[in-house]
Design a protein around this motif. Structure first.
Motif, PDB file in Angstrom:
ATOM      1  N   GLU A  79     -37.512  31.504 -25.149  1.00 37.06           N
ATOM      2  CA  GLU A  79     -36.481  32.015 -26.051  1.00 37.06           C
ATOM      3  C   GLU A  79     -35.404  30.967 -26.263  1.00 37.06           C
ATOM      4  O   GLU A  79     -35.074  30.201 -25.357  1.00 37.06           O
ATOM      5  CB  GLU A  79     -35.838  33.281 -25.480  1.00 37.06           C
ATOM      6  CG  GLU A  79     -36.746  34.494 -25.469  1.00 37.06           C
ATOM      7  CD  GLU A  79     -36.019  35.742 -25.013  1.00 37.06           C
ATOM      8  OE1 GLU A  79     -34.828  35.611 -24.618  1.00 37.06           O
ATOM      9  OE2 GLU A  79     -36.615  36.827 -25.059  1.00 37.06           O
ATOM     10  N   SER A  80     -34.867  30.952 -27.459  1.00 34.93           N
ATOM     11  CA  SER A  80     -33.754  30.056 -27.762  1.00 34.93           C
ATOM     12  C   SER A  80     -32.512  30.497 -26.992  1.00 34.93           C
ATOM     13  O   SER A  80     -32.169  31.683 -26.981  1.00 34.93           O
ATOM     14  CB  SER A  80     -33.470  30.060 -29.264  1.00 34.93           C
ATOM     15  OG  SER A  80     -32.257  29.401 -29.555  1.00 34.93           O
ATOM     16  N   LEU A  81     -31.843  29.552 -26.331  1.00 31.28           N
ATOM     17  CA  LEU A  81     -30.614  29.878 -25.613  1.00 31.28           C
ATOM     18  C   LEU A  81     -29.496  30.255 -26.574  1.00 31.28           C
ATOM     19  O   LEU A  81     -28.592  31.017 -26.231  1.00 31.28           O
ATOM     20  CB  LEU A  81     -30.175  28.688 -24.757  1.00 31.28           C
ATOM     21  CG  LEU A  81     -31.158  28.172 -23.698  1.00 31.28           C
ATOM     22  CD1 LEU A  81     -30.535  27.027 -22.921  1.00 31.28           C
ATOM     23  CD2 LEU A  81     -31.585  29.294 -22.763  1.00 31.28           C
ATOM     24  N   ARG A  82     -29.579  29.729 -27.784  1.00 33.86           N
ATOM     25  CA  ARG A  82     -28.495  29.946 -28.754  1.00 33.86           C
ATOM     26  C   ARG A  82     -28.647  31.261 -29.499  1.00 33.86           C
ATOM     27  O   ARG A  82     -27.689  31.999 -29.684  1.00 33.86           O
ATOM     28  CB  ARG A  82     -28.459  28.782 -29.746  1.00 33.86           C
ATOM     29  CG  ARG A  82     -27.403  28.882 -30.839  1.00 33.86           C
ATOM     30  CD  ARG A  82     -27.211  27.545 -31.521  1.00 33.86           C
ATOM     31  NE  ARG A  82     -28.438  27.043 -32.080  1.00 33.86           N
ATOM     32  CZ  ARG A  82     -28.743  27.051 -33.389  1.00 33.86           C
ATOM     33  NH1 ARG A  82     -27.885  27.549 -34.242  1.00 33.86           N
ATOM     34  NH2 ARG A  82     -29.876  26.550 -33.819  1.00 33.86           N
ATOM     35  N   THR A  83     -29.868  31.577 -29.943  1.00 28.76           N
ATOM     36  CA  THR A  83     -30.078  32.773 -30.758  1.00 28.76           C
ATOM     37  C   THR A  83     -30.684  33.938 -29.992  1.00 28.76           C
ATOM     38  O   THR A  83     -30.732  35.054 -30.505  1.00 28.76           O
ATOM     39  CB  THR A  83     -30.997  32.449 -31.945  1.00 28.76           C
ATOM     40  OG1 THR A  83     -32.294  32.068 -31.440  1.00 28.76           O
ATOM     41  CG2 THR A  83     -30.427  31.306 -32.777  1.00 28.76           C
ATOM     42  N   ALA A  84     -31.187  33.666 -28.776  1.00 27.32           N
ATOM     43  CA  ALA A  84     -31.850  34.678 -27.946  1.00 27.32           C
ATOM     44  C   ALA A  84     -33.086  35.256 -28.633  1.00 27.32           C
ATOM     45  O   ALA A  84     -33.523  36.367 -28.319  1.00 27.32           O
ATOM     46  CB  ALA A  84     -30.885  35.802 -27.581  1.00 27.32           C
ATOM     47  N   GLN A  85     -33.672  34.490 -29.577  1.00 27.93           N
ATOM     48  CA  GLN A  85     -34.885  34.905 -30.264  1.00 27.93           C
ATOM     49  C   GLN A  85     -36.084  34.145 -29.704  1.00 27.93           C
ATOM     50  O   GLN A  85     -35.955  33.018 -29.226  1.00 27.93           O
ATOM     51  CB  GLN A  85     -34.767  34.635 -31.769  1.00 27.93           C
ATOM     52  CG  GLN A  85     -33.645  35.393 -32.453  1.00 27.93           C
ATOM     53  CD  GLN A  85     -33.874  36.887 -32.455  1.00 27.93           C
ATOM     54  OE1 GLN A  85     -34.985  37.365 -32.664  1.00 27.93           O
ATOM     55  NE2 GLN A  85     -32.817  37.653 -32.206  1.00 27.93           N
ATOM     56  N   ALA A 293     -30.744  21.815 -32.031  1.00 22.59           N
ATOM     57  CA  ALA A 293     -30.947  22.307 -30.667  1.00 22.59           C
ATOM     58  C   ALA A 293     -30.404  21.322 -29.637  1.00 22.59           C
ATOM     59  O   ALA A 293     -29.876  21.721 -28.598  1.00 22.59           O
ATOM     60  CB  ALA A 293     -32.433  22.571 -30.417  1.00 22.59           C
ATOM     61  N   ILE A 294     -30.522  20.025 -29.924  1.00 21.49           N
ATOM     62  CA  ILE A 294     -29.974  19.013 -29.015  1.00 21.49           C
ATOM     63  C   ILE A 294     -28.460  19.159 -28.933  1.00 21.49           C
ATOM     64  O   ILE A 294     -27.860  19.067 -27.853  1.00 21.49           O
ATOM     65  CB  ILE A 294     -30.369  17.597 -29.484  1.00 21.49           C
ATOM     66  CG1 ILE A 294     -31.883  17.401 -29.352  1.00 21.49           C
ATOM     67  CG2 ILE A 294     -29.629  16.526 -28.676  1.00 21.49           C
ATOM     68  CD1 ILE A 294     -32.386  16.103 -29.941  1.00 21.49           C
ATOM     69  N   GLY A 295     -27.818  19.417 -30.068  1.00 21.20           N
ATOM     70  CA  GLY A 295     -26.375  19.595 -30.076  1.00 21.20           C
ATOM     71  C   GLY A 295     -25.931  20.798 -29.269  1.00 21.20           C
ATOM     72  O   GLY A 295     -24.863  20.776 -28.639  1.00 21.20           O
ATOM     73  N   VAL A 301     -35.909  25.212 -27.017  1.00 17.20           N
ATOM     74  CA  VAL A 301     -36.222  24.831 -28.394  1.00 17.20           C
ATOM     75  C   VAL A 301     -36.620  23.362 -28.460  1.00 17.20           C
ATOM     76  O   VAL A 301     -37.588  22.995 -29.144  1.00 17.20           O
ATOM     77  CB  VAL A 301     -35.019  25.117 -29.318  1.00 17.20           C
ATOM     78  CG1 VAL A 301     -35.236  24.486 -30.691  1.00 17.20           C
ATOM     79  CG2 VAL A 301     -34.808  26.614 -29.466  1.00 17.20           C
ATOM     80  N   ILE A 302     -35.893  22.507 -27.757  1.00 14.98           N
ATOM     81  CA  ILE A 302     -36.218  21.076 -27.760  1.00 14.98           C
ATOM     82  C   ILE A 302     -37.613  20.846 -27.194  1.00 14.98           C
ATOM     83  O   ILE A 302     -38.437  20.134 -27.792  1.00 14.98           O
ATOM     84  CB  ILE A 302     -35.170  20.285 -26.952  1.00 14.98           C
ATOM     85  CG1 ILE A 302     -33.771  20.494 -27.527  1.00 14.98           C
ATOM     86  CG2 ILE A 302     -35.514  18.797 -26.953  1.00 14.98           C
ATOM     87  CD1 ILE A 302     -32.665  19.931 -26.648  1.00 14.98           C
ATOM     88  N   GLN A 303     -37.888  21.456 -26.033  1.00 15.16           N
ATOM     89  CA  GLN A 303     -39.186  21.282 -25.389  1.00 15.16           C
ATOM     90  C   GLN A 303     -40.322  21.785 -26.281  1.00 15.16           C
ATOM     91  O   GLN A 303     -41.313  21.082 -26.491  1.00 15.16           O
ATOM     92  CB  GLN A 303     -39.202  22.042 -24.053  1.00 15.16           C
ATOM     93  CG  GLN A 303     -38.287  21.461 -23.012  1.00 15.16           C
ATOM     94  CD  GLN A 303     -38.061  22.401 -21.846  1.00 15.16           C
ATOM     95  OE1 GLN A 303     -37.275  22.126 -20.960  1.00 15.16           O
ATOM     96  NE2 GLN A 303     -38.735  23.541 -21.832  1.00 15.16           N
ATOM     97  N   SER A 304     -40.176  22.976 -26.810  1.00 16.22           N
ATOM     98  CA  SER A 304     -41.244  23.574 -27.612  1.00 16.22           C
ATOM     99  C   SER A 304     -41.407  22.849 -28.945  1.00 16.22           C
ATOM    100  O   SER A 304     -42.538  22.656 -29.416  1.00 16.22           O
ATOM    101  CB  SER A 304     -40.947  25.053 -27.857  1.00 16.22           C
ATOM    102  OG  SER A 304     -40.876  25.754 -26.628  1.00 16.22           O
ATOM    103  N   GLY A 305     -40.289  22.440 -29.564  1.00 18.02           N
ATOM    104  CA  GLY A 305     -40.371  21.724 -30.837  1.00 18.02           C
ATOM    105  C   GLY A 305     -41.106  20.408 -30.697  1.00 18.02           C
ATOM    106  O   GLY A 305     -41.984  20.074 -31.506  1.00 18.02           O
TER     107      GLY A 305
END
Length: 334
Positions: A79-85, A293-295, A301-305
């Protein structure tokens, strides 16, 4: 052939595992705390500690890594830490946008680059040959961010011919079905928006296609020069066959192997290396997705992208290897 493909796919597993481990360590060396980025500078230490515990960021790095691997084995990208999606559900629109841009850019690069290389080889040492190779050298050397800004200044700000950024008109958005806007507009019969989508593709597509076009042109010229010295090409010319037949029927097919290799490598690089272009033109692609995501220090997200981009790159190389056997039947894989 099936044995070869299966063997290549098995070799893909340790490559991707090693890549995930390296990326996992590198992104955690980036300064900054995801909890503080999410909660803001005014957050208390207690709130940040609670968020770290909730996200699992307080666990040792090896525990976090193996948790991530366990999720991958079940098809869970996290899950994205920022969007929780769930990343698996939100990454496709970004990936589709990058695919659309990269394929558009590669079509331009192949059409312009291959034909420029063929004509340069056929008319070796002519004015066209010199001009084309000078332009190719400039194309390889020109920074994409500078070219993108120049395109925006000339064609958007001064001339007003093309949109400056984005992928669609904000006032009249496209209903996403496949998330490939050129396809979605045709499915819905919105031909006016199809034209709009093409206009949004032109500037970032040209900027992204510059380096591949130059590399393909130079490789095609070099490969064609070698083939055109062959006896069968001289025989075809001596028989009085038309130049088009000699080039595209006899010479090009045998010169295509190294060119196809370059095209495959460049397509993989376009899919993974469009971050600058997508940032400059506000294109909502996978490169910009990873950049943002890096910002935010959004580790999953970084790992999966990066994992998705690496997988696509390796699969493109496999497809190129298979196409070798289609172009030249003498090539066999044991």
């Amino acid at each position: 052939m099936l044995h070869y493909i299966g063997k290549r796919l098995l070799h893909l597993i340790p490559v991707l595992l090693g890549m995930t481990f390296v990326v996992f360590l590198i992104i955690r060396a980036i300064p900054g705390d995801p909890a503080q980025v999410i909660l803001g500078q005014q957050a208390t230490e207690q709130a940040m500690a609670a968020l770290r515990a909730k996200l699992g960021l307080d666990n040792p790095w090896y525990v976090q890594y193996f948790d991530y691997l366990k999720g991958l084995l079940t098809g869970d990208l996290g899950e994205s830490l920022r969007t929780a999606q769930a990343i698996s559900s939100e990454v496709w629109p970004y990936l589709a946008a990058t695919f659309e841009l990269a394929i558009f850019a590669m079509i331009l690069a192949v059409i312009i680059g291959m034909n420029a290389g063929i004509i340069s080889a056929w008319f070796q040492n002519s004015w066209f040959d010199y001009v084309a190779m000078i332009i190719a050298l400039i194309g390889v050397s020109m920074p994409i961010f500078w070219l993108g800004l120049l395109e925006q200044w000339v064609f958007s700000i001064n001339l007003g011919w093309l949109p400056t950024s984005g992928r669609e008109e904000v006032r009249d958005p496209i209903n996403a079905i496949t998330n490939f806007y050129l396809i979605d507009t045709l499915i819905q019969g919105r031909f006016d928006q199809f034209v709009v989508a093409i206009k949004h593709l032109i500037l970032p597509g040209i900027a992204l296609a510059t380096i591949p076009t130059a590399i393909i042109a130079r490789m095609t010229r070099s490969s064609m020069l070698e083939v055109m010295r062959s006896d069968y090409v001289r025989t075809a010319r001596a028989k009085g066959q038309k130049m088009f037949i000699v080039i595209y029927k006899h010479a090009l097919k045998n010169a295509l192997i190294p060119v196809l290799t370059v095209i495959g490598l460049q397509l993989g690089m376009l899919l993974g290396g469009a971050i600058l272009t997508e940032t400059i033109f506000s294109w909502p692609g996978i490169g910009r997705y990873i950049y943002e995501a890096i910002g935010y220090r959004d580790y999953p997200v970084i790992q999966s992208g990066i994992l998705i981009v690496a997988f696509i790159f390796v699969m493109i190389n496999l497809i190129v290897d298979i196409l070798y056997t289609v172009i030249d039947s003498r090539i066999k894989y044991n």
